[in-house]
Design an enzyme around this catalytic site. Structure first.
Site, PDB file in Angstrom:
ATOM      1  CG  LEU A 181      30.734  14.928 -38.697  1.00  0.00           C
ATOM      2  CD1 LEU A 181      29.381  15.780 -39.098  1.00  0.00           C
ATOM      3  CD2 LEU A 181      31.746  14.776 -39.815  1.00  0.00           C
ATOM      4  CG  ASP A 192      28.210  15.169 -30.497  1.00  0.00           C
ATOM      5  OD1 ASP A 192      28.522  13.957 -30.053  1.00  0.00           O
ATOM      6  OD2 ASP A 192      28.617  16.096 -29.935  1.00  0.00           O
ATOM      7  CG  HIS A 219      27.856  16.432 -26.438  1.00  0.00           C
ATOM      8  ND1 HIS A 219      26.941  16.594 -27.389  1.00  0.00           N
ATOM      9  CD2 HIS A 219      27.923  17.665 -25.746  1.00  0.00           C
ATOM     10  CE1 HIS A 219      26.363  17.657 -27.388  1.00  0.00           C
ATOM     11  NE2 HIS A 219      26.771  18.513 -26.179  1.00  0.00           N
TER      12      HIS A 219
END
EC number: 6.5.1.4
Length: 338
Positions: free
Chosen positions: A284, A286, A308
């Protein structure tokens, strides 16, 4: 003429998120970009069908000119035009993730000249991408707080590797963005376990639910049998509803992996989330970077800032005049706009 932004697809985690974020931001800002080394960090580098569909979808929605839009390409030049609302349909042609294609184009449609509907066919239950229920039950309620009004509907499941699923989202232009504040999760309100089955014996789901119930106090236990032609496939999900946020975690079943082992993977992931007071889970986090940057304010806490997440932040900062701050205190990282 706006400057061309040059991106290295090998930076950070070196996956498809760099390309997806760049496409979204290019459509929104009107800034063209060149990306080389696409998915350089993956075993099979270059554009796969899912990524190519995202490129073509973005190009259609903003009337872009594109160079390098072909399977296996590791270089792409994208020159965006004007984003236009409308009724769009895109087919991946494999079990590539429908939600990742939607993730690419929907932010641009927040700035369109009218409401839109986007339908994507492909994979809906993919081990490396969020399922539609994550978008619908976790992300979209938070987007609504920011000022984004969109509604995702899963029309048909499509499990990996067969695909054949369909997901659609209706979205309206955003009038104004609000700041999102997610510093604390709050107390747990309830937890819900759910299993999807398509062409898989029911006892598999019963064993998966039993494994979840052995570790958590579940307020709901649901087993959904889907038509056999939507499988074969199996997904186990656990939803954690807290006072300030709802998080959802999932694992896709695999051949020759027992129901107990599949569910145990999910138990481990949820326990890791609950062990930290951070509000937001890894995936979440990201998803919140781009809308928070567009709002120009906001913050959330996450236990571990993934590669990420940091890669996504770096791409956003190339396109928008914002700077993120990541401050770690007592095992929790606070992510905010400076």
């Amino acid at each position: 003429m706006k400057r061309m932004i040059a991106l290295d697809g090998a930076q950070g985690e070196g996956g498809g998120q760099i390309l997806r974020s760049a496409l979204s931001l290019s459509m929104i800002t009107g800034q063209p970009f060149t990306i080389t080394g696409i998915r350089a960090g993956r075993a099979k580098p270059g554009l796969l069908r899912q990524h190519l569909t995202a490129v073509k979808a973005a190009a259609e929605i903003c009337r872009a000119t594109v160079e390098g839009a072909e399977l296996g390409s590791q270089r792409l030049v994208f020159r965006p035009g004007t984003v236009r609302g409308g009724d769009y349909r895109f087919a991946i042609g494999s079990a590539g993730s429908c939600t990742l294609v939607l993730q690419t184009v929907l932010p641009a449609l927040w700035f369109a000249d009218g409401p839109s509907r986007v339908e994507v066919s492909g994979g809906t239950d993919n081990p490396s991408a969020p399922p539609a229920d994550f978008i619908r039950r976790v992300l979209e309620p938070l987007l609504a707080k920011i000022g984004v009004h969109q509604q995702t509907t899963l029309l048909r499941h499509g499990f990996y590797p067969a695909g054949g699923g369909v997901v659609a989202t209706e979205v309206s232009p955003v009038a104004s963005f609000n700041s999102l504040q997610l510093g604390e999760r709050g107390n747990i309100v309830q937890m819900r376990g759910e299993v999807l089955l398509a062409g898989v014996p029911r006892h598999v789901a019963e064993r998966e639910i039993a494994t979840l119930a052995g570790s958590f106090s579940l307020h709901e236990q649901n087993i959904h049998n889907l038509p056999r032609d939507q499988g074969p496939g199996n997904t186990v999900s656990l939803e954690v509803e807290s006072e300030n946020i709802t998080e959802r975690f999932f694992v896709v079943g695999e051949k020759r992996v027992s129901a107990e082992v599949v569910a145990a993977q999910l138990v481990k992931e949820v326990k890791r989330y609950l062990a930290s007071p951070a509000a937001v889970g890894e995936y979440l986090a990201d998803q919140l970077v781009l809308p928070m940057a567009l709002a120009g304010a906001g913050e959330f806490t996450v236990a571990h800032p993934s590669c990420h997440l940091q890669t996504n932040i770096a791409v956003v900062e190339r396109f928008l005049p914002v700077r993120f701050s990541l401050i770690e205190t007592d095992g929790v990282t606070r992510v905010s706009i400076e």
